[in-house]
Design a protein around this motif. Structure first.
Motif, PDB file in Angstrom:
ATOM      1  N   ALA A 103      -7.950  15.337   0.127  1.00  0.00           N
ATOM      2  CA  ALA A 103      -7.100  16.596   0.365  1.00  0.00           C
ATOM      3  C   ALA A 103      -5.677  16.331   0.307  1.00  0.00           C
ATOM      4  CB  ALA A 103      -7.409  17.516   1.507  1.00  0.00           C
ATOM      5  N   LEU A 104      -5.398  15.475   0.920  1.00  0.00           N
ATOM      6  CA  LEU A 104      -3.859  14.872   1.060  1.00  0.00           C
ATOM      7  C   LEU A 104      -3.412  14.695  -0.168  1.00  0.00           C
ATOM      8  CD1 LEU A 104      -1.137  14.470   2.359  1.00  0.00           C
ATOM      9  CD2 LEU A 104      -1.769  11.962   2.881  1.00  0.00           C
ATOM     10  N   ILE A 105      -4.148  13.522  -1.092  1.00  0.00           N
ATOM     11  CA  ILE A 105      -3.522  13.162  -2.280  1.00  0.00           C
ATOM     12  C   ILE A 105      -3.835  14.225  -3.421  1.00  0.00           C
ATOM     13  CG2 ILE A 105      -4.107  11.755  -4.306  1.00  0.00           C
ATOM     14  CD1 ILE A 105      -5.163   9.558  -2.060  1.00  0.00           C
ATOM     15  N   ASP A 106      -4.848  15.091  -3.352  1.00  0.00           N
ATOM     16  CA  ASP A 106      -4.848  16.277  -4.307  1.00  0.00           C
ATOM     17  C   ASP A 106      -3.862  17.147  -4.413  1.00  0.00           C
ATOM     18  OD1 ASP A 106      -7.119  15.131  -5.586  1.00  0.00           O
ATOM     19  OD2 ASP A 106      -8.407  16.164  -4.783  1.00  0.00           O
TER      20      ASP A 106
ATOM     21  N   TYR B 242       9.471  13.147  -4.065  1.00  0.00           N
ATOM     22  CA  TYR B 242       7.893  13.198  -4.190  1.00  0.00           C
ATOM     23  C   TYR B 242       7.215  11.941  -4.377  1.00  0.00           C
ATOM     24  CZ  TYR B 242       3.356  13.669  -6.354  1.00  0.00           C
ATOM     25  OH  TYR B 242       1.933  13.444  -6.345  1.00  0.00           O
ATOM     26  N   VAL B 243       7.591  11.090  -5.227  1.00  0.00           N
ATOM     27  CA  VAL B 243       6.975  10.003  -5.458  1.00  0.00           C
ATOM     28  C   VAL B 243       7.296   9.031  -4.404  1.00  0.00           C
ATOM     29  CG1 VAL B 243       7.277   7.846  -6.667  1.00  0.00           C
ATOM     30  CG2 VAL B 243       7.127   9.679  -8.119  1.00  0.00           C
ATOM     31  N   ALA B 244       8.489   8.923  -3.767  1.00  0.00           N
ATOM     32  CA  ALA B 244       8.535   8.203  -2.426  1.00  0.00           C
ATOM     33  C   ALA B 244       7.612   8.439  -1.426  1.00  0.00           C
ATOM     34  CB  ALA B 244      10.054   8.370  -1.702  1.00  0.00           C
ATOM     35  N   LYS B 245       7.716   9.904  -1.090  1.00  0.00           N
ATOM     36  CA  LYS B 245       6.361  10.367  -0.146  1.00  0.00           C
ATOM     37  C   LYS B 245       5.200  10.097  -0.434  1.00  0.00           C
ATOM     38  CE  LYS B 245       5.038  14.337   2.523  1.00  0.00           C
ATOM     39  NZ  LYS B 245       3.752  13.799   2.647  1.00  0.00           N
ATOM     40  N   HIS B 246       4.703  10.376  -1.652  1.00  0.00           N
ATOM     41  CA  HIS B 246       3.407  10.490  -1.985  1.00  0.00           C
ATOM     42  C   HIS B 246       2.967   9.032  -2.164  1.00  0.00           C
ATOM     43  CE1 HIS B 246      -0.135  11.304  -4.359  1.00  0.00           C
ATOM     44  NE2 HIS B 246       0.072  10.600  -5.211  1.00  0.00           N
ATOM     45  N   PHE B 247       3.708   8.040  -2.914  1.00  0.00           N
ATOM     46  CA  PHE B 247       3.216   6.880  -2.703  1.00  0.00           C
ATOM     47  C   PHE B 247       3.075   6.011  -1.073  1.00  0.00           C
ATOM     48  CE2 PHE B 247       4.968   5.767  -7.292  1.00  0.00           C
ATOM     49  CZ  PHE B 247       3.979   6.454  -7.721  1.00  0.00           C
ATOM     50  N   ARG B 248       4.073   6.631  -0.263  1.00  0.00           N
ATOM     51  CA  ARG B 248       4.131   5.981   0.864  1.00  0.00           C
ATOM     52  C   ARG B 248       2.724   6.585   1.572  1.00  0.00           C
ATOM     53  NH1 ARG B 248       8.751   7.494   2.099  1.00  0.00           N
ATOM     54  NH2 ARG B 248       8.378   9.686   2.762  1.00  0.00           N
ATOM     55  N   ASP B 249       2.203   7.948   1.450  1.00  0.00           N
ATOM     56  CA  ASP B 249       1.177   8.548   1.982  1.00  0.00           C
ATOM     57  C   ASP B 249      -0.173   7.616   1.231  1.00  0.00           C
ATOM     58  OD1 ASP B 249       2.317  10.160   3.273  1.00  0.00           O
ATOM     59  OD2 ASP B 249       2.081  11.640   2.132  1.00  0.00           O
ATOM     60  N   GLU B 250      -0.171   7.452   0.047  1.00  0.00           N
ATOM     61  CA  GLU B 250      -1.198   6.629  -0.561  1.00  0.00           C
ATOM     62  C   GLU B 250      -1.168   5.165  -0.071  1.00  0.00           C
ATOM     63  OE1 GLU B 250      -0.939   6.230  -4.873  1.00  0.00           O
ATOM     64  OE2 GLU B 250      -1.775   8.229  -5.329  1.00  0.00           O
TER      65      GLU B 250
ATOM     66  N   GLN C 132      -0.478   4.322   3.002  1.00  0.00           N
ATOM     67  CA  GLN C 132      -0.891   4.179   4.327  1.00  0.00           C
ATOM     68  C   GLN C 132      -2.632   4.383   4.035  1.00  0.00           C
ATOM     69  OE1 GLN C 132       1.389   2.893   6.445  1.00  0.00           O
ATOM     70  NE2 GLN C 132       0.050   3.905   7.872  1.00  0.00           N
ATOM     71  N   LEU C 133      -3.090   5.149   3.187  1.00  0.00           N
ATOM     72  CA  LEU C 133      -4.595   5.483   3.316  1.00  0.00           C
ATOM     73  C   LEU C 133      -5.153   4.058   2.884  1.00  0.00           C
ATOM     74  CD1 LEU C 133      -4.659   8.743   1.515  1.00  0.00           C
ATOM     75  CD2 LEU C 133      -5.375   8.312   3.738  1.00  0.00           C
ATOM     76  N   GLN C 134      -4.540   3.443   1.670  1.00  0.00           N
ATOM     77  CA  GLN C 134      -4.911   2.226   1.161  1.00  0.00           C
ATOM     78  C   GLN C 134      -5.087   1.149   2.368  1.00  0.00           C
ATOM     79  OE1 GLN C 134      -3.274   0.713  -2.505  1.00  0.00           O
ATOM     80  NE2 GLN C 134      -2.473   2.979  -2.643  1.00  0.00           N
TER      81      GLN C 134
ATOM     82  N   ASP D 154      -6.299   5.289 -11.158  1.00  0.00           N
ATOM     83  CA  ASP D 154      -6.303   4.347 -10.026  1.00  0.00           C
ATOM     84  C   ASP D 154      -6.181   5.047  -8.809  1.00  0.00           C
ATOM     85  OD1 ASP D 154      -5.518   1.819 -11.585  1.00  0.00           O
ATOM     86  OD2 ASP D 154      -3.501   2.724 -11.938  1.00  0.00           O
ATOM     87  N   ASP D 155      -5.804   6.168  -8.796  1.00  0.00           N
ATOM     88  CA  ASP D 155      -5.692   7.045  -7.759  1.00  0.00           C
ATOM     89  C   ASP D 155      -7.266   7.512  -7.270  1.00  0.00           C
ATOM     90  OD1 ASP D 155      -3.214   6.716  -7.222  1.00  0.00           O
ATOM     91  OD2 ASP D 155      -2.631   9.058  -7.657  1.00  0.00           O
ATOM     92  N   LYS D 156      -8.180   7.602  -8.447  1.00  0.00           N
ATOM     93  CA  LYS D 156      -9.589   8.141  -8.349  1.00  0.00           C
ATOM     94  C   LYS D 156     -10.374   6.826  -7.728  1.00  0.00           C
ATOM     95  CE  LYS D 156     -11.665  10.912 -10.512  1.00  0.00           C
ATOM     96  NZ  LYS D 156     -12.343  12.326 -10.680  1.00  0.00           N
ATOM     97  N   ARG D 157      -9.846   5.597  -8.151  1.00  0.00           N
ATOM     98  CA  ARG D 157     -10.444   4.534  -7.508  1.00  0.00           C
ATOM     99  C   ARG D 157     -10.186   4.311  -6.088  1.00  0.00           C
ATOM    100  NH1 ARG D 157      -9.939   1.359 -12.839  1.00  0.00           N
ATOM    101  NH2 ARG D 157      -7.820   1.396 -12.009  1.00  0.00           N
ATOM    102  N   ILE D 158      -9.093   4.704  -5.892  1.00  0.00           N
ATOM    103  CA  ILE D 158      -8.645   4.698  -4.235  1.00  0.00           C
ATOM    104  C   ILE D 158      -9.529   5.623  -3.457  1.00  0.00           C
ATOM    105  CG2 ILE D 158      -6.806   5.092  -2.516  1.00  0.00           C
ATOM    106  CD1 ILE D 158      -4.776   4.101  -4.535  1.00  0.00           C
ATOM    107  N   ALA D 159      -9.636   6.747  -3.789  1.00  0.00           N
ATOM    108  CA  ALA D 159     -10.480   7.894  -3.376  1.00  0.00           C
ATOM    109  C   ALA D 159     -11.908   7.607  -3.125  1.00  0.00           C
ATOM    110  CB  ALA D 159      -9.994   9.113  -4.295  1.00  0.00           C
ATOM    111  N   ASP D 160     -12.304   6.937  -4.262  1.00  0.00           N
ATOM    112  CA  ASP D 160     -13.892   6.589  -4.141  1.00  0.00           C
ATOM    113  C   ASP D 160     -13.873   5.432  -3.073  1.00  0.00           C
ATOM    114  OD1 ASP D 160     -14.423   8.330  -6.184  1.00  0.00           O
ATOM    115  OD2 ASP D 160     -14.481   6.848  -7.784  1.00  0.00           O
ATOM    116  N   HIS D 161     -12.959   4.699  -2.978  1.00  0.00           N
ATOM    117  CA  HIS D 161     -13.182   3.441  -2.033  1.00  0.00           C
ATOM    118  C   HIS D 161     -13.020   3.928  -0.477  1.00  0.00           C
ATOM    119  CE1 HIS D 161     -12.347  -0.332   0.175  1.00  0.00           C
ATOM    120  NE2 HIS D 161     -11.527   0.202   0.782  1.00  0.00           N
TER     121      HIS D 161
END
Length: 133
Positions: free
Chosen positions: A14-17, A53-61, A63-65, A121-128
């Motif tokens: 939900a966050l990433i999407d 956006y990129v700074a926040k979004h990449f930071r959020d991603e 963290q999830l990783q 790449d983002d889909k791979r992360i979400a799958d993981h």
């Protein structure tokens, strides 16, 4: 062509999407303005938004990783850092020389790279993340 979060771009997180939708909205607004001959008025604002956006979004991603112990974290983070540098370069060009066909082309190219990154790449992360939950 409008950018939409189609099934092939959805991660299921939900966050990433949601963040991807925000990106697409900003890019679509710029494209609409360009088609109405008002793109120059909006491009600097859009590029500033994209950098924030990129700074926040990449930071959020990232963290999830880290939380999910994503094995591709280092390579993914390296992509993020390189992407931020390229986006900053385009922003500086736009600020220094104004919105030209060349700078709009570079911005469009960079956005295309991000879309491909989401699709792959983002889909791979979400799958993981789903598999490790």
């Amino acid at each position: 062509m409008k950018y939409t979060l189609t099934k092939d771009l959805e991660t299921g997180n939900a966050l990433i999407d949601n963040e991807h939708r925000q990106l697409f909205d900003a890019v679509n607004k710029l494209m609409d303005a360009c088609s109405q001959g008002k793109g120059r008025d909006l491009i600097e604002k859009t590029v500033r938004f994209l950098n924030d956006y990129v700074a926040k979004h990449f930071r959020d991603e990232e963290q999830l990783q880290i939380q999910s112990k994503y094995p591709g974290y280092s390579a993914h983070r390296q992509f993020h850092e390189q992407y931020k540098q390229k986006l900053t370069q385009v922003e500086n060009q736009i600020i220094n020389t104004g919105a030209t066909i060349a700078t709009l082309g570079k911005l469009n190219e960079i956005i295309g790279v991000l879309i491909t990154h989401i699709r792959m790449d983002d889909k791979r992360i979400a799958d993981h993340i789903k598999a490790s939950s």
